[in-house]
Design an enzyme around this catalytic site. Structure first.
Site, PDB file in Angstrom:
ATOM      1  N   ASN A 431       4.448   4.964  -3.129  1.00 39.22           N
ATOM      2  CA  ASN A 431       4.286   3.548  -3.447  1.00 39.22           C
ATOM      3  C   ASN A 431       4.944   2.686  -2.365  1.00 39.22           C
ATOM      4  OD1 ASN A 431       3.970   1.108  -5.423  1.00 39.22           O
ATOM      5  ND2 ASN A 431       6.116   1.074  -4.813  1.00 39.22           N
ATOM      6  N   GLU A 432       4.132   1.977  -1.606  1.00 38.70           N
ATOM      7  CA  GLU A 432       4.557   0.931  -0.660  1.00 38.70           C
ATOM      8  C   GLU A 432       5.418   1.420   0.495  1.00 38.70           C
ATOM      9  OE1 GLU A 432       6.096  -2.482  -2.768  1.00 38.70           O
ATOM     10  OE2 GLU A 432       4.155  -2.932  -3.662  1.00 38.70           O
ATOM     11  N   ASP A 433       5.456   2.718   0.751  1.00 36.40           N
ATOM     12  CA  ASP A 433       6.253   3.197   1.884  1.00 36.40           C
ATOM     13  C   ASP A 433       5.626   2.805   3.223  1.00 36.40           C
ATOM     14  OD1 ASP A 433       7.768   4.209  -0.117  1.00 36.40           O
ATOM     15  OD2 ASP A 433       7.621   6.309   0.481  1.00 36.40           O
ATOM     16  N   SER A 486      -0.064   4.116  -1.546  1.00 34.35           N
ATOM     17  CA  SER A 486      -0.574   2.921  -2.208  1.00 34.35           C
ATOM     18  C   SER A 486       0.353   1.761  -1.860  1.00 34.35           C
ATOM     19  CB  SER A 486      -0.625   3.122  -3.723  1.00 34.35           C
ATOM     20  OG  SER A 486      -1.165   1.981  -4.360  1.00 34.35           O
ATOM     21  N   HIS A 503      -2.127  -3.965  -2.480  1.00 36.80           N
ATOM     22  CA  HIS A 503      -1.189  -4.617  -3.394  1.00 36.80           C
ATOM     23  C   HIS A 503      -1.203  -6.101  -3.041  1.00 36.80           C
ATOM     24  CE1 HIS A 503       1.368  -0.762  -4.285  1.00 36.80           C
ATOM     25  NE2 HIS A 503       0.068  -0.572  -4.452  1.00 36.80           N
TER      26      HIS A 503
END
EC number: 3.2.1.25
Length: 844
Positions: A431-433, A486, A503
């Site tokens: 997530n968002e890395d 993501s 996102h």
């Protein structure tokens, strides 16, 4: 030959602060699984950290190490059998001692462990099992300090968290408290056997015409000796009826059979068909005696992620059993900060709520945990697609060899555990890395395809997401899609709206755009977006103890909102759109109106884009749920009380939904003037797989009088495109000819019944006089615990919200009501003599 037996070690435990050596330090543990925060509360050593400012008073627990101990007796053991001590989850730095000898050391919360203790338990009598849980926060800081060369860039929490394989939200997040737990967070037991089934899995091939399917079933056996004399008896059944049966011998401790199934019942997501579940079971037998048996539920289905070049860029949508599915749904965070407190019943209630809200996909977010089996079972049974993140969130993770080895074990264990679930359709690396990589300016050369090179850059975690994890998925669950992160799309910038998932946080975060234009900000698949709202008053009253603190800007309410800039951003969206109020009850309602409107504008527009060559493949709002009673982006609060946004989303996701909107006019810019004209559009979105015919009506109703300001438009025999969008008409509002503010009210009839409605309002609401609506709510029937309410109004009503009372469900809420179109709501759970539900609407 003795059969497999097991003995749960769930009771008889005690625990203490590891540093306290006094005999009085030991305190009883009610039941295991548990964590220290729960057990301290049970012993009146800690106040409920979810109430008031008690989280601060619980911070000392985070900095402690804890020891758990139990005394047990050796179970009966037949000759030739082994005794295994099995741990399904230890949180996190655990040293396990049996009778004073170390038998296991673990530093990964997401791993299960099995220890052969046969020799250690040779002696009869009492045996002492003791587990030391070292302070995870301290160990994380020590590990970070050892690696000074790594760039510890991150969002949320202490960057040191990335050194530890523990739920990352335990370091605090922008929706949750800082409660770093320790304990036996999943089941612990003794297993006694000479041989047991250690794994059971299937590979399913479905013919393109869906008329036949091939189910290959595999089992792996754990045995100390040769298994040549054993056989594995497989049974495939559906709804309790046998479909096929076969016996196989074992080779290298593995047995395989293949079943050909004719006319298979397919597993479908909810709204598309029945989520049919077959049961595959295997019995391990020797000399006609059953030694051990295992069964699992599986689904026959295909799942594809379609990523193909098109005129919008590159598609990103899911195809299930050959049917394109618009994935309207939500992101999921852990349902509690104290994970063992979540029951299977609570998990199921959450998924039932999703289905009631017509949501088809849930995204298990990468900063929490690989969820309990009961979560995925509920998704299987109720037809909810699962997007499964691996547990990496908002950071540049280090990659020293020991950590990579632990991560690989973690991935292997959890993919093995989860691979039979038909609900899981995609594994996602993090997530968002990749957003952290962009933000920190870390090196990411997408054209460099050598994984060893990635480890030498300042973004070494790429190796995890693009080499280690996809290799595990390919090996263990080859038919499940893997997506590196993501958001992520072909190595391009993560905000690229033409590829991958996105996102979209420029509503609320970022540039804080108007929510009325949300649909113009999306990408190919919008996997996060959100708007905060207060929970209902009953939830606020739970965590705000003092009456004096029950006002919108109280310190305790601020404390229970962890989002960056929370009060300022809520206030911005309130003052731009609504007439503000200072009493708490009205303020709560107004924040909920803004959240409901935001979600409606996003979902409604993106679902419309689905019909434009799959321009938008899905929308997963942030977030479905809460981990404590709080103010957050959740559309359902910690106590499973839906906010108005839940109902707004459910209406937009109906099988057939109608949409009407006028073009956005930004009233907040310098020298803004009222528009002279406004274009409007009317359309129908359908997820049905066949063409439907309906009648659609568009009315133009004065906000002030409720009367028509111009003649309605009626279209009969409208052909509604299957699984797409049908554009009905476009028009222009002439504000000189019709200066009175008015709503556009659309209704759709199919087979003589109203199946969908939508109402477009002049924006912003704060310019409208919404008093004196002539609203009536009347009970028209009652049967058992079910009531039907008829709602009518003389003037247009905005966002009629019913009270959320525990044990009571309403079929709809957050409704717009217009004259001449009474709506019926079913209330379930009210008993005779119960007070009727209260309600509130805008301008009341």
């Amino acid at each position: 030959m003795a059969a497999f037996s097991q003995y749960p070690l769930s009771t008889g435990w005690s625990f203490k602060d590891s540093d306290d050596q006094s005999p009085e330090a030991w305190m009883p543990v009610p039941v295991v699984p548990s964590v220290a925060h729960q057990d301290l509360q049970a012993n009146q050593k800690l106040k409920n950290p979810y109430i008031g400012f008690n989280e601060l008073d619980a911070r000392w627990v985070n900095d402690k190490s804890w020891t758990y101990r139990t005394v047990f007796q050796k179970p009966a053991v037949a000759a030739g059998s082994s005794i295994i001590l099995a741990f399904d989850g230890l949180d996190t730095f655990a040293t396990v001692k049996l009778d004073g000898s170390v038998i296991l050391q673990s530093d990964n919360m997401f791993l299960a462990h099995r220890v052969d203790v046969t020799k250690a338990l040779e002696a009869e009598g009492d045996h002492v099992l003791e587990i030391d849980f070292d302070c995870a926060m301290r160990r994380a800081r020590e590990l970070r300090e050892k690696d000074t060369k790594h760039n510890w860039a991150s969002f949320n929490g202490d960057p040191a968290r990335m050194a530890v394989r523990k739920a990352q939200y335990h370091w605090g997040w922008d929706w949750g408290p800082l409660l770093s737990t320790a304990g036996i967070w999943r089941e612990v037991r003794l297993e006694v056997y000479s041989a047991k089934i250690s794994d059971l899995w299937t590979e399913v091939e479905l013919a393109s015409d869906h008329q036949t399917a091939r189910v290959s079933a595999f089992t792996e056996v754990d045995a100390a000796d040769s298994v040549d004399s054993y056989k594995a008896s497989f049974l495939l059944s559906l709804h309790g009826k046998e479909v096929a049966r076969e016996v196989a011998t074992l080779k290298d401790k593995v047995a395989k059979v293949t079943f050909d199934v004719t006319q298979p019942s397919l597993w479908w997501p909810n709204g598309y068909g029945d989520p049919a579940l077959y049961e595959i079971s295997v019995s391990l037998e020797k000399e006609d005696c059953e030694i051990h048996s295992v069964s699992k539920k599986i689904g026959i289905r295909t799942a594809e992620l379609i990523q193909q070049p098109d005129r919008h860029g590159k598609s990103f949508f899911f195809r299930i059993n050959g049917v394109d599915v618009f994935c309207g749904g939500s992101c999921w965070i852990p349902a509690d900060n104290l994970l063992p407190s979540i029951t299977a019943e609570r998990y199921r209630k959450w998924i039932e709520l999703m289905v009631a809200g017509r949501q088809v996909m849930i995204r298990v977010w990468g900063g929490g945990c690989y969820e309990d089996d009961s979560f995925y079972q509920a998704c299987d049974e109720l037809g909810v697609l699962v997007w499964q993140d691996f547990m990496f969130g908002c950071g540049n993770y280090p990659t020293w060899p020991e950590l990579l080895e632990s991560i690989e074990k973690e991935a292997n264990y959890n993919v093995r555990r989860l691979r039979h679930h038909p609900s899981i359709v995609v594994y996602v690396g993090n997530n968002e890395d990749y957003q952290v990589q962009e933000s920190a300016g870390l090196v990411y050369d997408y054209e460099d395809k050598n994984p060893e090179n990635w480890l030498k850059t300042d973004f070494p975690a790429r190796y995890i997401y693009e080499k280690l994890l996809p290799s595990v998925v390919e090996k263990l669950s080859p038919k499940t899609v893997y997506h590196p992160g993501s958001p992520w799309g072909d190595g391009k910038i993560t905000s690229d709206p033409t590829v991958g998932d996105m996102h979209q946080w420029n509503v609320w975060h970022g540039t804080q755009e108007k929510y009325q234009i949300f649909d113009t900000l999306g990408g190919r698949f919008n996997s996060e977006f959100g708007m905060e709202a207060f929970p209902h008053m009953s939830t606020i009253e739970y965590f705000v103890e003092n009456e004096a603190d029950k006002y919108p800007q109280s310190h305790v309410l601020d404390f229970h909102n962890k989002a960056d800039g929370h009060e300022r951003r809520i206030a911005t969206y309130l003052v731009e759109n609504l007439r503000t109020a200072t009493d708490l009850e009205t303020y709560v309602y107004l924040t909920q109106v803004v959240q409901a409107e935001t979600m409606m504008f996003g979902y409604r527009g993106w679902r419309r884009q689905w019909g434009d060559e799959r321009h938008c493949g899905g929308a997963l709002l942030w977030q479905l749920n809460d981990c404590w009673p709080t103010i957050s982006w959740a559309i359902v609060d910690y106590f499973l009380r839906p906010k108005p946004a839940f109902y707004a989303v459910a209406r937009v996701l109906k099988p057939i939904a109608v949409g009407v909107r006028r073009e956005h006019h930004d009233w907040s810019v310098t020298h803004a003037q009222p528009p002279k004209t406004s274009k409007y559009e009317l359309w129908i979105a359908s997820s049905l797989q066949k063409e439907t015919v309906g009648t659609i009506e568009l009315r133009f109703l004065s906000v002030n009088t409720g009367l028509d300001v111009r003649a309605p438009i009626l279209r009969d025999n409208v052909k509604i495109v299957p699984n797409g969008t049908t554009n009905i008409l476009e028009g222009v509002i002439n504000h000189k000819a019709q200066p009175e503010p008015h709503v556009l009210a659309a209704r759709l009839w199919v087979d003589g019944e109203v199946t969908a409605r939508d109402v477009d309002w002049p924006q912003p609401f704060k310019y409208l006089d919404l008093s004196d609506r002539g609203l009536e709510v009347n009970k028209v029937s009652e049967s058992g615990n079910e009531q039907k309410l008829l709602i009518t109004a003389k003037k247009p009503v905005k966002c009629l919200v019913f009270e959320e009372r525990d044990g009571i469900r309403v079929s709809d809420s957050a409704m717009d009501i217009v004259p001449g179109d009474g709506q019926t709501v079913t209330v379930t759970g009210l008993k005779a003599g119960d007070a009727p539900l209260k309600y509130k609407y805008l301008g009341q």
